[in-house]
Motif scaffolding. Sequence first.
Motif, mmCIF file in Angstrom:
data_model
loop_
_atom_site.group_PDB
_atom_site.id
_atom_site.type_symbol
_atom_site.label_atom_id
_atom_site.label_comp_id
_atom_site.label_asym_id
_atom_site.label_seq_id
_atom_site.Cartn_x
_atom_site.Cartn_y
_atom_site.Cartn_z
ATOM 1 N N ARG A 195 35.960 86.552 41.972
ATOM 2 C CA ARG A 195 35.122 87.175 42.993
ATOM 3 C C ARG A 195 34.886 86.280 44.214
ATOM 4 N N ALA A 196 34.745 84.996 44.002
ATOM 5 C CA ALA A 196 34.542 84.107 45.156
ATOM 6 C C ALA A 196 35.777 84.100 46.049
ATOM 7 N N ARG A 197 36.949 84.037 45.423
ATOM 8 C CA ARG A 197 38.199 84.054 46.194
ATOM 9 C C ARG A 197 38.375 85.401 46.898
ATOM 10 N N ALA A 198 38.039 86.471 46.193
ATOM 11 C CA ALA A 198 38.163 87.803 46.778
ATOM 12 C C ALA A 198 37.230 87.974 47.973
ATOM 13 N N THR A 199 36.051 87.383 47.886
ATOM 14 C CA THR A 199 35.098 87.479 48.994
ATOM 15 C C THR A 199 35.685 86.897 50.269
ATOM 16 N N GLU A 200 36.346 85.745 50.171
ATOM 17 C CA GLU A 200 36.947 85.125 51.362
ATOM 18 C C GLU A 200 38.069 85.988 51.929
ATOM 19 N N GLU A 201 38.859 86.575 51.038
ATOM 20 C CA GLU A 201 39.961 87.422 51.495
ATOM 21 C C GLU A 201 39.429 88.680 52.184
ATOM 22 N N LEU A 202 38.364 89.255 51.657
ATOM 23 C CA LEU A 202 37.786 90.444 52.270
ATOM 24 C C LEU A 202 37.092 90.115 53.587
ATOM 25 N N LEU A 203 36.476 88.941 53.679
ATOM 26 C CA LEU A 203 35.912 88.488 54.953
ATOM 27 C C LEU A 203 37.013 88.328 55.993
ATOM 28 N N ARG A 204 38.172 87.851 55.563
ATOM 29 C CA ARG A 204 39.302 87.681 56.478
ATOM 30 C C ARG A 204 39.806 89.030 56.981
ATOM 31 N N ARG A 205 39.967 89.978 56.070
ATOM 32 C CA ARG A 205 40.566 91.266 56.434
ATOM 33 C C ARG A 205 39.623 92.151 57.250
ATOM 34 N N TYR A 206 38.322 92.045 56.968
ATOM 35 C CA TYR A 206 37.364 92.939 57.609
ATOM 36 C C TYR A 206 36.354 92.141 58.433
ATOM 37 N N GLY A 207 36.844 91.481 59.479
ATOM 38 C CA GLY A 207 35.988 90.681 60.339
ATOM 39 C C GLY A 207 34.997 91.548 61.110
ATOM 40 N N LEU A 208 33.823 90.981 61.381
ATOM 41 C CA LEU A 208 32.745 91.741 62.022
ATOM 42 C C LEU A 208 32.495 91.398 63.488
ATOM 43 N N PRO A 209 32.156 90.136 63.837
ATOM 44 C CA PRO A 209 31.636 89.864 65.187
ATOM 45 C C PRO A 209 32.723 89.907 66.257
ATOM 46 N N ASN A 210 32.359 90.466 67.391
ATOM 47 C CA ASN A 210 33.249 90.493 68.563
ATOM 48 C C ASN A 210 32.518 89.861 69.740
ATOM 49 N N THR A 211 32.090 88.633 69.540
ATOM 50 C CA THR A 211 31.303 87.951 70.556
ATOM 51 C C THR A 211 32.170 87.524 71.736
ATOM 52 N N ALA A 212 31.520 87.102 72.798
ATOM 53 C CA ALA A 212 32.220 86.739 74.028
ATOM 54 C C ALA A 212 31.737 85.379 74.528
#
Length: 402
Positions: A273-290
Amino acid sequence: MAITNASFPDNVPPELVVDFDFFALDQLGKDDIQLAWATLHDGPDIVWTPHNGGHWIATRADDIGEMEVDYEHFSNKNFNLPRSDYDQHSLPLGLDPPFHTPFRKAIMPAFQPRVIKTLEGIARDTARSLVAKIAPRGECEFVEDFAKVLPINVFLGMVDLPLEHRSFLLEWAEIAVRSSDVALRAEVHAKMRDYLTPYIDARMQNPGDDVLSMVITSDINGRPPSRDEVFGMSTLLLFGGLDTVASQLGFIAMHLARNPQQRRALLEQPQMRARATEELLRRYGLPNTARVLTKDYLYKGIQLREGDMIQLPKCLFGLDDRKNADPLTVDFDRKPSDVKHAAFGSGPHVCPGAVLARRELMVFMDEWLPMIPDFEIDPDKPLIMKSGPVNGVLALPLKWKV
């Protein structure tokens, strides 16, 4: 919108102009907002769009990573699009080093290991209670019934604010992180200030052990923070804490609903689960800051000008095939060293709540999967995603057999 030569400044080469409005990506990718962002990888590494005041977009990981840390050229004093001067009052995010450093130190005690351990316990208790109520129903609207409740309960406990205020605080947070209306965003910031005023006044007189009291009693280069600085730090903490983890939970639950084999693997192999969390964070990024250019700057042959805005979408970092092999595929067997993402930013402005966010995401897997192992998206109800300064799942209808 029709793009003509008059639509863009003379320092923008015509071949770099794209018709891309990041507030309208649900029209490009109703089922995958991040995939809609990834269409930019079909073009130049840096592009310019006339939408939302006109701004550059860095589409590749190396450029995003470099600009995140080069605050001498790319300042955080404007980090939202459309541009708003209110950003400079959001502390410490709206400041560059060295000015931001004491304000960051002021909030870091809230994320010490002993505090995280306590908050993880609250998150776990909350998740168990929620799943116990949800599981017998055979269906839920995941965002309202779980994703918005778990992290918000934890966060409102951190700042010692009433849980019954959750609904209107979430409504304000939604506007703050996803609205294209600058005036409306300023309005909710003013509402938050009015809301916080009596709580801050009370804790200035009688500090407790909550995060607001921690901010009030902090040391800013040998002095206490001013009242305006307390509001700036508190408002940023609230808007960040009220939305980000909830949005990430929505994308993760959506992915697991669509991928039963991976869901089953996480149920049967908790160590994954810890490894999967990082992979899912990679695939589904959130912030679009500038960032905003502090001076004229020739970057990789492109003439950027002082005052230009450039967007650094974190999902494009994780979806860059120059950084991650086969980036659109979620692979829980990737080596940790092969999972490259910028979900929490990098450099001086890396998210201080990253450890807590990761714990909450794993708490969801730990508590949800054993009780509701087989679930899917209900095709008869609307799945709603939205892009903006933060990508989010606004509605995720799930169903399962009971």
